[in-house]
Design a protein around this motif. Structure first.
Motif, mmCIF file in Angstrom:
data_model
loop_
_atom_site.group_PDB
_atom_site.id
_atom_site.type_symbol
_atom_site.label_atom_id
_atom_site.label_comp_id
_atom_site.label_asym_id
_atom_site.label_seq_id
_atom_site.Cartn_x
_atom_site.Cartn_y
_atom_site.Cartn_z
ATOM 1 N N VAL A 108 -7.447 19.297 19.160
ATOM 2 C CA VAL A 108 -6.957 20.171 20.484
ATOM 3 C C VAL A 108 -5.933 20.282 20.617
ATOM 4 O O VAL A 108 -5.082 19.161 20.535
ATOM 5 C CB VAL A 108 -7.867 19.681 21.658
ATOM 6 N N GLN A 109 -5.372 21.589 20.784
ATOM 7 C CA GLN A 109 -4.066 21.806 21.460
ATOM 8 C C GLN A 109 -4.434 23.132 22.540
ATOM 9 O O GLN A 109 -5.111 22.746 23.166
ATOM 10 C CB GLN A 109 -2.923 22.462 20.475
ATOM 11 N N CYS A 110 -3.708 24.108 22.474
ATOM 12 C CA CYS A 110 -4.069 25.178 23.210
ATOM 13 C C CYS A 110 -5.577 25.561 23.448
ATOM 14 O O CYS A 110 -6.122 25.871 24.668
ATOM 15 C CB CYS A 110 -3.217 26.345 23.474
ATOM 16 N N GLY A 111 -6.106 25.645 22.381
ATOM 17 C CA GLY A 111 -7.469 26.074 21.950
ATOM 18 C C GLY A 111 -7.520 27.595 21.847
ATOM 19 O O GLY A 111 -8.774 28.133 21.851
ATOM 20 N N TYR A 112 -6.682 28.432 22.034
ATOM 21 C CA TYR A 112 -6.681 29.910 21.995
ATOM 22 C C TYR A 112 -7.249 30.301 21.074
ATOM 23 O O TYR A 112 -7.776 31.364 20.963
ATOM 24 C CB TYR A 112 -5.359 30.470 22.554
ATOM 25 N N CYS A 113 -7.051 29.846 19.766
ATOM 26 C CA CYS A 113 -7.375 30.227 18.538
ATOM 27 C C CYS A 113 -8.851 29.737 18.297
ATOM 28 O O CYS A 113 -9.360 30.254 17.251
ATOM 29 C CB CYS A 113 -6.386 29.816 17.354
ATOM 30 N N TYR A 114 -9.503 29.092 19.053
ATOM 31 C CA TYR A 114 -10.805 28.508 18.487
ATOM 32 C C TYR A 114 -11.932 29.429 18.448
ATOM 33 O O TYR A 114 -12.767 29.259 17.574
ATOM 34 C CB TYR A 114 -11.240 27.252 19.621
ATOM 35 N N ASN A 115 -11.734 30.498 19.451
ATOM 36 C CA ASN A 115 -12.855 31.302 18.975
ATOM 37 C C ASN A 115 -12.726 31.921 17.720
ATOM 38 O O ASN A 115 -14.002 31.988 17.206
ATOM 39 C CB ASN A 115 -12.609 32.763 20.149
ATOM 40 N N CYS A 145 -3.234 29.615 13.588
ATOM 41 C CA CYS A 145 -2.935 28.782 14.905
ATOM 42 C C CYS A 145 -1.535 28.610 15.055
ATOM 43 O O CYS A 145 -0.855 28.032 14.103
ATOM 44 C CB CYS A 145 -3.659 27.632 14.405
ATOM 45 N N ARG A 146 -1.154 29.077 16.157
ATOM 46 C CA ARG A 146 0.309 28.733 16.510
ATOM 47 C C ARG A 146 0.618 27.225 16.814
ATOM 48 O O ARG A 146 1.829 26.782 16.577
ATOM 49 C CB ARG A 146 0.831 29.655 17.681
ATOM 50 N N CYS A 147 -0.520 26.499 16.903
ATOM 51 C CA CYS A 147 -0.491 25.254 17.496
ATOM 52 C C CYS A 147 -0.161 24.138 16.466
ATOM 53 O O CYS A 147 0.002 22.908 16.413
ATOM 54 C CB CYS A 147 -1.169 24.661 18.676
ATOM 55 N N GLY A 148 -0.746 24.769 15.119
ATOM 56 C CA GLY A 148 -0.797 23.698 14.065
ATOM 57 C C GLY A 148 -1.963 22.854 13.712
ATOM 58 O O GLY A 148 -1.830 21.629 13.488
ATOM 59 N N LEU B 334 3.879 33.247 20.881
ATOM 60 C CA LEU B 334 2.394 32.577 21.214
ATOM 61 C C LEU B 334 1.223 33.157 20.783
ATOM 62 O O LEU B 334 1.495 34.279 20.748
ATOM 63 C CB LEU B 334 2.588 32.110 22.643
ATOM 64 N N PHE B 335 0.378 32.544 20.314
ATOM 65 C CA PHE B 335 -0.868 33.152 19.794
ATOM 66 C C PHE B 335 -1.635 34.375 20.784
ATOM 67 O O PHE B 335 -2.280 35.200 20.212
ATOM 68 C CB PHE B 335 -1.841 31.955 19.594
ATOM 69 N N GLY B 336 -1.481 34.000 21.957
ATOM 70 C CA GLY B 336 -2.050 35.165 22.896
ATOM 71 C C GLY B 336 -0.907 35.589 23.752
ATOM 72 O O GLY B 336 -0.279 34.792 24.356
HETATM 73 S S1 FES Z 1 -4.642 25.742 19.315
HETATM 74 FE FE1 FES Z 1 -3.067 26.982 20.121
HETATM 75 S S2 FES Z 1 -3.284 28.668 18.954
HETATM 76 FE FE2 FES Z 1 -4.518 27.288 17.899
#
Ligand code: FES
Ligand code: FES
Lengths: 169, 735
Positions: A108-115, A145-148, B334-336
């Motif tokens: 887990v990081q921000c989770g935005y890319c999980y979808n 994934c920006r968070c790696g 940022l990704f979004g």
């Molecule tokens: S967890 Fe943040 S973009 Fe993948």
């Protein structure tokens, strides 16, 4: 001009009002209030908006809503039921194995890319239940994934693949 | 206060901000008291079901603060994790703990939460003492049940003691906290609490929030910013260009242009279709002239640190190295893209956004909207991981300007090119290092001169709408040559660090980006140290061991070398003629108070210039690691991002504007390119917790550069190591 369209999303037929050239993403977010697919680039480059259309991963930001008429759209929300139908399970699990595997791996990081990651991995595992590491990397390569979190997502796909072994079909 | 209680009963802001809106603002509009930091009630509430709500002034940015901080509170209160809730950040509800940056949430927020929880526990014990008729020191607590030692059935729960009522106890900070030896939760990898919602699509990101009666909006700007000073000037708008799209409204305020529509797709395509003629000035240096122009600038110079006599020592030393390192502008990307919702009325405003600091955003918005600050409420929602000052506040301002103009709630989301093109980039840097060692391999002198500009103060929306003059932040840590990250980890008798502040208004907008400037610093600095080791003829790890005295620096260095199975040999001692060669490198570095070290193993294809990072090892000593699992995740993220930033990321621009506007023109590391990662947490139970979100990147950046030298015998002077740059360097050095 906005039209009434009927689209099948997560095994329900939904009537939506949208101009036919509207990208599916905006319809899913604004008309159907789904939170899985989400805007990332609007250019087909990142995978944030991915859904399954007839079981194939597509970028909903690049897919006109009219193009999915008569097809079956599955979003993150519908993956457990989609998985149950594929595996002929009597009941849908609460989570698709890939979703559970991400929790187990604490990827887990921000989770935005999980979808996109989960949708793409589900597609991969449905076609290739026991993927090699190279197959996973190549299938997932269009999802950023920006968070790696890639290393842990990789492990999660492998774990999900193990979890799915021996599940009835 | 009573309305805050009411608010808490709803279960907190995560339910969804605006369903609370009427309830909250209906009563509070116009009063909006800021929470009083000197009251325990501002920090902790105990409910009758024996659970607690902790009010935390830090946001979940994906770093795990929403797990680690409740963990600290649960520990001090002797509650289970399941008994502790938090609420979303809101200027009307949560305490002002300062912004969430500089890896501060656990470092700065932890002690505050810990002492508040300890004081709440003491107050609860005093109440229990009366209720159970037993002195406080005979009481014991488990899961919020207070009982008399040895008589477990004489007990009372926290919920029974204060449930639903206020403590009405001042927060003095005087209650004793638990000694580390008694920790049960702190120091353990409690699972992230946000995971189940995040994998199932139930987590509410800012981008998901909707309000009744809301309009959708997009901004219209030139594709890619120009020089900060110049902003962007509108010459002409052709309104007929969007006439074919019914129901969209064009909003113009100064040079700020936005499109508002009921339907999001209408707003998106109208914003793309609108024909605007901009006056774009060719005042940027462009990538080609960037570093020369910075280096030649008339700078404001400051000696940051000086001891001994560097020049004298260098003159006498057996080995001397001088090296230049150049680091590009890099984007948060940022990704979004950033998103915000604003509902601006004539005398009040509510703004939901992804700011890392609801309080300072509120101050800026109040000024912009000309509404008294106490009538402006700012709520935080999590967005995509930002890693510093991206466009979050710019988006909040844009939404507010548009809502004020149309008199309705407005949801504004940036397009990919807005986010990539109008970011506050991590500034470019030029570093020049001189370092010298004696014949025994002891570093005798170290000097660093660094050139960069400071961060932007003014958000683009304010600049365009109101003509606010561009200005830069004043000096300060993280914007200048760092005494923590440069040379000071080594035991050097003669040392000098000089900062050369470049006037920045003619450059791109700057802002803090994860581990600000540190990658560039260590890229130059740790390559110079590595080169010294090489000249002395020593193994680079052994050379660092010889020159470091501080046990904590040595601790991370040894930990990472051990994890990587480091074997002793001089760098570049295995050079080969093969097409694909391999190398390994080591580096140390930090951002602020923690300690970081890394090892990189890479592969270089000398024909294509492509580099593959195969394995990255990173160790952090951040004092007491409250949640080691979280920190491992943080290290992994930092290592992957560092590989991305060192190998791929560079903001490109010509004389008029930024040209890297999407993931093709600003590539980041992809799945196939991702190295294997080994994170190492050095646990120090008796040391104060310090940041863990940034401090391994500097060492990792250097490790990659040093691995390149090990593989090729060539020192890179500029990153990212793109294939063309690699080929040019190899060619120049006959490699
Ligand atoms: S967890 Fe943040 S973009 Fe993948
Ligand atoms: S949002 Fe559709 S691919 Fe990026």
């Amino acid at each position: 001009m906005a039209n009434e369209l009927k689209i099948r999303v997560n095994e329900q037929v939904r009537t939506v009002t949208a101009a036919p050239d509207t990208p599916l993403l905006y319809v899913l977010s604004n008309e159907l209030n789904l939170q899985g697919p989400r805007f990332g680039c609007g250019l087909g480059q990142c995978g944030s908006c991915s859904v399954l259309v007839n079981g194939v991963e597509m970028r909903s930001c690049q897919t006109r809503v009219s193009a999915v008429e008569g097809k079956s759209v599955t979003t993150l929300e519908g993956l457990p039921a989609w998985y149950a139908a594929q595996k002929k399970l009597a009941q849908a699990p609460a989570l698709h194995p890939m979703q559970q595997a991400l929790i187990d791996e604490q990827a887990v990081q921000c989770g935005y890319c999980y979808n996109g990651m989960i949708v793409k991995a589900s597609e991969l595992l449905s076609k290739t239940p026991q993927p090699t590491e190279a197959q996973i990397r190549s299938a997932m390569n269009g999802h950023l994934c920006r968070c790696g979190t890639y290393p842990r997502i990789l492990k999660a796909v492998q774990r999900a693949s193990q979890m799915m072994k021996g599940v009835a079909k | 206060m009573s309305s805050r209680r009411e608010f808490l009963k709803t279960g907190g802001a995560l339910v969804i901000g605006f369903s609370l809106r009427d309830e909250l603002l209906g009563q509070q509009r116009g009063t909006a008291p800021g929470p009083d930091l000197r009251q325990i009630d501002t920090w902790i509430a105990i409910h009758s079901d024996n659970t607690a709500t902790v009010h935390i002034g830090f946001c979940e940015l994906g770093q795990g603060a929403s797990t680690a901080l409740p963990q600290i509170a649960a520990e001090e209160l002797d509650l289970d994790m399941s008994q502790v809730k938090t609420v979303g950040l809101d200027t009307n509800v949560t305490p002002n703990q300062g912004g969430t940056f500089s890896s501060a949430s656990v470092a700065r927020g932890g002690p505050q939460i810990r002492t508040a929880a300890a004081e709440a526990r003491l107050a609860l014990l005093q109440l229990a003492s009366k209720r159970l008729d037993s002195p406080v020191d005979r009481l014991t607590v488990s899961k919020g049940i207070v009982s008399v030692r040895g008589i477990p059935n004489r007990s009372v729960t926290y919920g029974d003691l204060v449930g639903g009522n206020l403590f009405n106890v001042p927060f003095t900070g005087s209650a004793p906290v638990k000694p580390a030896t008694e920790y049960k939760l702190v120091g353990t990898p409690v699972a992230r609490r946000d995971m189940p919602a995040k994998v199932s699509g139930k987590h509410v990101y800012m981008q998901h929030v909707r309000v009744p009666g809301m309009m959708h909006a997009r901004v219209v700007r030139p594709r890619g910013q120009g020089a900060y000073r110049d902003g962007a000037k509108v010459l002409n708008i052709d309104e007929s260009s969007i006439r074919s799209i019914a129901g969209v409204r064009l909003v113009r305020r100064g040079d700020f242009i936005g499109i508002v529509a009921e339907n999001e797709w209408d707003a998106v395509r109208a914003a793309q279709q609108l024909k605007v003629t901009w006056n774009l000035k060719p005042t940027l240096p462009g990538n080609d002239r960037l570093y020369d122009q910075m280096r030649a600038a008339e700078t404001q110079d400051r000696v940051v640190l000086e001891k001994g006599d560097v020049a004298g020592a260098i003159g006498k030393a057996a080995h001397m190295v001088s090296l230049t390192g150049r680091g590009p502008y890099q984007a948060h990307a940022l990704f979004g893209p950033s998103c915000a919702i604003a509902d601006v009325k004539t005398d009040s405003a509510l703004i939901a956004c992804t700011t890392s600091d609801v309080y300072s955003t509120r101050t800026n918005l109040a000024r912009l909207l000309e509404i008294p600050v106490e009538k402006v409420q700012v709520q935080y929602y999590e967005g995509a991981g930002t890693y510093g000052h991206s466009c979050y506040e710019d988006a909040a301002q844009a939404a507010a300007i548009l809502s004020q103009a149309v008199g309705k709630p407005v949801r504004l989301q940036f397009m990919r090119w807005d986010e990539h093109g109008w970011d506050n980039y991590g500034p470019a840097h030029v570093g020049e290092v001189r370092a010298a060692a004696d014949s025994d391999g002891r570093i005798v002198a170290y000097e660093y001169n660094g050139w960069q500009h400071n961060w932007a103060v003014v958000e683009t929306s304010a600049q365009l709408a109101f003509g606010t003059q561009a200005a830069e932040r004043d000096g300060g840590a993280a914007q200048q040559v760092s005494p923590l990250n440069l040379g000071s980890m080594y035991d050097v008798p003669n040392l000098k660090l000089v900062n050369h502040r470049v006037p920045g208004l003619g450059y791109l907008k700057g802002g803090w980006l994860r581990s600000p400037l540190d990658l560039s610093f260590s890229f130059a600095s740790e390559q110079a140290i590595d080169e010294l080791a090489y000249r002395v003829g020593m193994d680079p790890y052994a050379f660092r061991q010889r020159n470091i005295k501080d046990p904590r620096w040595l601790g991370v260095l040894d930990a990472v070398a051990k994890a990587a199975n480091w074997t002793t040999r001089r760098a570049a001692s295995n050079l080969s003629k093969a097409k694909v060669v391999t190398g390994r490198g080591i580096g140390v570095g930090t951002h602020l108070a923690s300690y970081g070290a890394a090892v990189a193993e890479i592969e270089v294809d000398k024909e294509t210039g492509r580099i593959r990072a195969k394995h990255m090892y990173g160790a952090i000593d951040a004092g007491l690691a409250v949640n080691p699992g979280n920190i491992e995740n943080q290290i992994s993220g930092q290592l992957v991002q560092t590989v991305s930033r060192m190998l791929k990321e560079e903001v490109t621009f010509n004389k008029t504007n930024v040209t890297s506007l999407d993931w093709n023109s600003y590539p980041i590391l992809r799945f196939e390119e991702c190295p294997e990662i080994t994170p190492i947490v050095v646990q120090r139970l008796n040391e104060r917790s310090t940041g863990a979100g940034e401090e391994v990147m500097a060492g990792a950046a250097a490790a990659i550069a040093n691995a390149f030298f090990d593989a090729t015998g060539v020192r890179m002077q500029e990153y990212p190591f793109t294939p063309s740059r690699v080929l040019a360097a190899l060619k120049k050095n006959g490699g």
